[in-house]
Design an enzyme around this catalytic site. Structure first.
Site, mmCIF file in Angstrom:
data_model
loop_
_atom_site.group_PDB
_atom_site.id
_atom_site.type_symbol
_atom_site.label_atom_id
_atom_site.label_comp_id
_atom_site.label_asym_id
_atom_site.label_seq_id
_atom_site.Cartn_x
_atom_site.Cartn_y
_atom_site.Cartn_z
ATOM 1 N N MET A 188 0.841 -1.244 -0.069
ATOM 2 C CA MET A 188 -0.135 0.124 0.027
ATOM 3 C C MET A 188 0.885 1.379 -0.059
ATOM 4 S SD MET A 188 -3.421 -1.028 1.974
ATOM 5 C CE MET A 188 -2.932 -0.768 3.674
ATOM 6 N N GLY A 200 10.999 -3.245 5.406
ATOM 7 C CA GLY A 200 10.025 -4.366 5.576
ATOM 8 C C GLY A 200 9.816 -4.798 4.058
ATOM 9 N N HIS A 201 9.137 -3.645 3.419
ATOM 10 C CA HIS A 201 8.737 -3.886 1.943
ATOM 11 C C HIS A 201 10.106 -4.142 1.011
ATOM 12 C CE1 HIS A 201 5.413 -0.882 3.023
ATOM 13 N NE2 HIS A 201 4.870 -1.841 2.731
ATOM 14 N N GLY A 256 4.433 -10.448 4.123
ATOM 15 C CA GLY A 256 5.398 -10.539 5.197
ATOM 16 C C GLY A 256 4.603 -11.300 6.639
ATOM 17 N N LYS A 258 5.033 -10.067 9.416
ATOM 18 C CA LYS A 258 4.519 -8.931 10.244
ATOM 19 C C LYS A 258 3.039 -9.190 10.348
ATOM 20 C CE LYS A 258 4.096 -4.362 11.396
ATOM 21 N NZ LYS A 258 2.691 -4.141 11.290
ATOM 22 N N ASP A 259 2.385 -9.321 9.182
ATOM 23 C CA ASP A 259 0.869 -9.368 9.262
ATOM 24 C C ASP A 259 0.544 -10.755 9.118
ATOM 25 O OD1 ASP A 259 -0.030 -6.166 8.698
ATOM 26 O OD2 ASP A 259 1.714 -6.722 7.374
HETATM 27 P P1 AMP Z 1 1.484 -3.010 3.499
HETATM 28 O O1 AMP Z 1 1.961 -2.063 2.625
HETATM 29 O O2 AMP Z 1 1.411 -2.445 4.936
HETATM 30 O O3 AMP Z 1 0.235 -3.627 3.014
HETATM 31 O O4 AMP Z 1 2.430 -4.195 3.525
HETATM 32 C C1 AMP Z 1 3.042 -4.998 2.182
HETATM 33 C C2 AMP Z 1 3.633 -6.040 2.664
HETATM 34 O O5 AMP Z 1 4.781 -5.774 3.238
HETATM 35 C C3 AMP Z 1 2.653 -7.094 3.278
HETATM 36 O O6 AMP Z 1 3.046 -8.363 3.056
HETATM 37 C C4 AMP Z 1 3.303 -6.988 4.673
HETATM 38 O O7 AMP Z 1 3.257 -7.933 5.623
HETATM 39 C C5 AMP Z 1 4.945 -6.579 4.433
HETATM 40 N N1 AMP Z 1 5.548 -5.916 5.443
HETATM 41 C C6 AMP Z 1 5.076 -4.833 6.447
HETATM 42 N N2 AMP Z 1 6.017 -4.532 7.412
HETATM 43 C C7 AMP Z 1 6.875 -5.553 7.222
HETATM 44 C C8 AMP Z 1 8.186 -5.672 7.885
HETATM 45 N N3 AMP Z 1 8.505 -4.903 9.134
HETATM 46 N N4 AMP Z 1 8.836 -6.725 7.807
HETATM 47 C C9 AMP Z 1 8.474 -7.518 6.915
HETATM 48 N N5 AMP Z 1 7.274 -7.400 5.765
HETATM 49 C C10 AMP Z 1 6.689 -6.379 6.134
#
Ligand code: AMP
Length: 280
Positions: free
Chosen positions: A36, A42-43, A153, A155-156
């Protein structure tokens, strides 16, 4: 020579499904990293894994409206397209997909997504409709992009668990789970951290450390339930936060667990209006 060639490989920015279909028509061995935006380390770790494993990598930036159960949360979700573009260019990904809602929601589902009763736990209990939105958008993105691998990730963790379970197998996309990346104070990188003040960020770091060490302590405890409840009370009073949950659950079925082996400690709490989640 390779270096020179690499400099000329341009990231293609795909702003519609037409762009996407044109760009991907002869691509195989494609790794997909859904995000997003407001990208962080992380990303980046997910993207690097895809770049290493797959011939081509596509990253999406799409703030999916249907997974927000709160309008304010959706409107205030952090955005930083300029910085994201520069990060992705430097990483040398092949494609960036930035669709409009109408590209993703270009057909109606035959039947709505319904979570099974046993899945209505953790965030599903506290964010009504959230995972139905996530599962729906992941199915749509998988259908549109047709990747061989999708990087998500830990994380989720509940999201990863549910997407693995509900994403239709007919698309043959393999879900690859990626470990959580943290800063030196154990705080997991998260786009939502950008909404925190300096003081709140310090609190989030302290809570991460507390939960991390609590997990270690649990293995020596005979009364896990009491330890969790005491810790919740202590942190609530100390930092004026509100917990949604602090629960030890089995990693393979997400059932409440009373032993540390094969389990993770899941936490969700609010600092003022900002909700953070993690697991250790
Ligand atoms: P988001 O943009 O928050 O929807 O996250 C996109 C992807 O990045 C999802 O698969 C999350 O689980 C992963 N993600 C977010 N934060 C982290 C992190 N700290 N370490 C590893 N993966 C992450």
């Amino acid at each position: 020579m390779f270096y020179l060639l690499n400099c000329f490989i341009q990231m293609k920015i795909l702003l519609s499904n037409n762009d996407l279909n044109e760009a991907l028509y002869d691509v195989s061995n494609l790794g997909f990293v859904p995000t997003m935006g407001s990208l962080h380390n992380g990303h980046i770790s997910l993207i690097k894994k895809s770049l290493k494993d797959c011939k081509k990598t596509i990253v999406s930036i799409f703030i999916n409206p249907t997974q927000f159960n709160n309008k304010n949360d959706f409107e205030n979700y952090p955005k930083n397209n300029k910085k994201d573009l520069s990060i992705l260019k430097n990483l040398k990904i092949n494609f960036l997909y930035m669709p409009k809602a109408k590209d993703v929601y270009d057909y109606e589902r035959k039947s709505p997504i319904r979570l099974r009763k046993k899945d209505k736990i953790l965030c599903a209990k506290f964010r009504k409709g959230h995972f139905e939105g996530v599962i729906d958008v992941m199915e749509r993105l998988t259908k549109i992009i047709k990747p061989q691998k999708i990087y998500l990730g830990e994380k989720d963790f509940q999201q990863l668990f549910l997407v693995k379970k509900y994403n239709p197998k007919k698309y043959k996309a393999k879900i690859i789970s990626c470990r959580t990346i943290r800063n030196k104070n154990k705080l997991a990188f998260s786009s939502r951290n950008k909404l925190l003040s300096k003081k709140q960020l310090k609190i989030a770091e302290k809570i991460s450390k507390e939960v991390f060490f609590l997990k270690k302590k649990l293995s020596k405890s005979r009364n896990i339930k009491k330890l969790l409840s005491d810790k919740k009370k202590r942190l609530t009073n100390l930092f004026n936060i509100k917990f949604d949950y602090l629960e030890l659950r089995n990693t393979s079925n997400l059932k409440i667990s009373n032993k540390v082996k094969n389990s993770r400690l899941f936490v969700a709490y609010h600092i003022n209006k900002i909700r953070l989640i993690d697991n250790f």
